[in-house]
Design a protein around this motif. Sequence first.
Motif, short mmCIF file in Angstrom:
data_model
loop_
_atom_site.label_atom_id
_atom_site.label_comp_id
_atom_site.label_asym_id
_atom_site.label_seq_id
_atom_site.Cartn_x
_atom_site.Cartn_y
_atom_site.Cartn_z
N UNK A 262 0.83 -1.21 0.00
CA UNK A 262 0.00 0.00 0.00
C UNK A 262 0.86 1.26 0.00
N UNK A 263 1.98 1.22 0.74
CA UNK A 263 2.85 2.40 0.81
C UNK A 263 3.45 2.72 -0.55
N UNK A 264 3.86 1.70 -1.29
CA UNK A 264 4.47 1.96 -2.60
C UNK A 264 3.42 2.34 -3.63
N UNK A 265 2.22 1.80 -3.49
CA UNK A 265 1.14 2.17 -4.42
C UNK A 265 0.81 3.65 -4.31
N UNK A 266 1.01 4.22 -3.13
CA UNK A 266 0.70 5.64 -2.93
C UNK A 266 1.59 6.54 -3.77
N UNK A 267 2.67 5.98 -4.34
CA UNK A 267 3.59 6.78 -5.14
C UNK A 267 3.15 6.89 -6.60
N UNK A 308 0.96 7.03 -13.99
CA UNK A 308 2.42 7.12 -13.90
C UNK A 308 2.84 7.26 -12.44
N UNK A 309 4.15 7.20 -12.24
CA UNK A 309 4.70 7.36 -10.89
C UNK A 309 4.92 8.85 -10.64
N UNK A 310 4.38 9.35 -9.54
CA UNK A 310 4.50 10.78 -9.24
C UNK A 310 5.46 11.05 -8.09
N UNK A 428 21.58 6.62 -9.84
CA UNK A 428 22.69 7.17 -9.05
C UNK A 428 22.79 8.68 -9.18
N UNK A 429 22.11 9.26 -10.15
CA UNK A 429 22.18 10.70 -10.37
C UNK A 429 21.31 11.43 -9.35
N UNK A 430 21.76 12.61 -8.97
CA UNK A 430 21.10 13.36 -7.89
C UNK A 430 19.66 13.74 -8.24
N UNK A 431 19.39 14.00 -9.51
CA UNK A 431 18.06 14.46 -9.91
C UNK A 431 17.16 13.34 -10.39
N UNK A 432 17.62 12.10 -10.30
CA UNK A 432 16.76 10.98 -10.70
C UNK A 432 15.54 10.92 -9.78
N UNK A 433 14.39 10.61 -10.36
CA UNK A 433 13.16 10.52 -9.57
C UNK A 433 12.57 11.86 -9.21
N UNK A 434 12.97 12.91 -9.93
CA UNK A 434 12.44 14.25 -9.63
C UNK A 434 11.22 14.56 -10.48
N UNK A 435 10.34 15.36 -9.93
CA UNK A 435 9.27 15.99 -10.71
C UNK A 435 9.71 17.43 -10.94
N UNK A 436 9.62 17.88 -12.18
CA UNK A 436 10.16 19.19 -12.56
C UNK A 436 9.03 20.16 -12.89
N UNK A 437 9.19 21.41 -12.41
CA UNK A 437 8.19 22.44 -12.65
C UNK A 437 8.90 23.76 -12.95
N UNK A 438 8.33 24.53 -13.85
CA UNK A 438 8.84 25.88 -14.13
C UNK A 438 8.24 26.84 -13.12
N UNK A 439 9.09 27.58 -12.40
CA UNK A 439 8.62 28.54 -11.40
C UNK A 439 9.41 29.84 -11.54
N UNK A 440 8.92 30.88 -10.85
CA UNK A 440 9.63 32.15 -10.78
C UNK A 440 9.70 32.58 -9.33
N UNK A 441 10.81 33.22 -8.97
CA UNK A 441 10.99 33.71 -7.61
C UNK A 441 11.68 35.06 -7.66
N UNK A 442 11.35 35.91 -6.67
CA UNK A 442 12.01 37.21 -6.60
C UNK A 442 13.49 36.99 -6.32
N UNK A 443 14.34 37.69 -7.06
CA UNK A 443 15.78 37.54 -6.90
C UNK A 443 16.22 37.70 -5.46
N UNK A 444 17.03 36.77 -4.98
CA UNK A 444 17.52 36.81 -3.61
C UNK A 444 16.53 36.30 -2.59
N UNK A 445 15.34 35.93 -3.02
CA UNK A 445 14.35 35.38 -2.10
C UNK A 445 13.63 36.44 -1.28
N UNK A 446 13.88 37.71 -1.54
CA UNK A 446 13.24 38.77 -0.77
C UNK A 446 11.90 39.15 -1.35
#
Length: 542
Positions: A262-267, A308-310, A428-446
């Motif tokens: 059940x836990x893996x199906x939730x993915x 699909x797997x999310x 083995x790659x750091x970004x494997x299994x990632x979901x990718x989204x295009x976003x925008x943020x104010x420069x510097x996080x302020x």
Amino acid sequence: MSIKEDLAEMSGDSLSCAGDGDEEEHNILLEVLKADSSLKSKAKRNEWTWKAQTDVVKWQATPLRAPLLRLPAALAPPALECFTCVRAYCGDLQPPERAMHQDLTEVKCVYTVLMHCHAVPELRDEVYCQLMKQTTSNRSATPDSCQRAWRLMSILAAYFTCSDTLRPFLVEYLSAAAADRRRPCQGTAAVCLANFRKTVRCGGRKNVPSIEEVTAVSAGRSARRQLYRLPGGAERVVNTRCATTVQDIVDELTELIGVRSEAERAEFSLYCIVSGDALTMPLASDEYVLDVTTELQRAHHPFYLIFCRSVWHHPLRTDAPPLYTEVLFNQVAPDYLEGLLLVLPGGGPPAANVIRDAASVAALLHRAAGLAEPPHPRDLKFLLPKPLLALRDPRPNKWASWVTAEWPQARALSPQAAKSKVLQVLSRWALFGSSFFAVRRVGGGGTGGEWREFVLALNRRGVHLLHPHTHDTDTHWPHAELISTRKVRSEDGTLFLDVKCGSLLQQRVTRLQAEQAHEIARLIRQYIALQRERHDTDMNSQ
């Protein structure tokens, strides 16, 4: 206190524990119908007789003179119309009535009842009581009258729940019928009970069913062959019923690919992709599939449902059937070739180990396509991530020689094994299994400054804001530091996601502009829940 004791207390009379089978059949319904009488004076209550009350809850061939339950005067006409439809559906209309209601086809009877119950929730208890009445001591001359009443009850139970007052009595009524193997209706009663329990759990259908759906269910065709797509274009047909939820489909398809916990199906999730819409709509697990499809078909929107797997919390499995590998490979390979998994530090070439992996994966992709001849240099554009091909160094001739050197090992594998090997290398790659989204943020996080473009990568290690071209990490929030998310829509309709992170003593909020803010927030919540569950498991095992 038993039901009979309840009845005795409400009526002020004693009930004999001995009774024929018919009395036991409709005791539950008596409770509901008699409840209205308890509001009257004691003198008034003493006027009713046991026979009169039992007759009220037994099958009758004639029309009702008034609704069974106490309803506002304005609801009496639709309540009586529903009873006429119930009797017409069961074949119990008298000859004069049949002449008056020649237009009451089976489909129209079902559709009328469902429409009234959808428009006026107060009528649902009334219709349930009418159907319990018509399935109690049914003495109709029509041979299948009782069976048809049970079938109509099963349809109603798949769409609507009832009030909290009626629910325990309705459940007991259905349970008793479903458990009694002596009754011809036992199987249909069991379907009623299963449908009703799911309706209580999931809330019932939100939209009015289509005429096509009503036609099918009224004819006894309870399942519809619905097409679901898997990554890579493979398709599966799953029988989808009026009470089928998204979770039911996810369970069936995960079972098909060998995921049983059940836990893996939730993915895994089910998404709806509408033609011409740039965004993918994730479907909630308790959403009814036919609610979604009916609404889109009414609006004439071409669509398809994709499984699909999310979430990628559990590691890759090596004991799963080939379809498991096929689904994950076809989901990962497009992201890899697009360059989403690749990090180019400072815009330069990747690390040496990444170059070796890319050459190996290129050879494996060639073999995964079922090709037995070595890859030609012109094939590299289909085998390497786009950002690598755009680099000045390494040059294409170097890539060709590296891929050729990897080919003998890839050639020894079957296409299926090559796909599995691709997943193992990329995991083995750091970004494997990632979901990718295009976003925008104010420069510097302020709160001031210019908005900057980022790629948001969401995986088991947390939330990463990546530079769009190099995928260098600008900001990383581990799931343990994430406190909450909040969706905000501005006056002009722009959708933002406020991400609160930090600790109880020190917190900060970052606002992201993201068209898919709903999906980002959903996945963050799911990852946090999985991490907490894993932490609790680890603590309990110590």
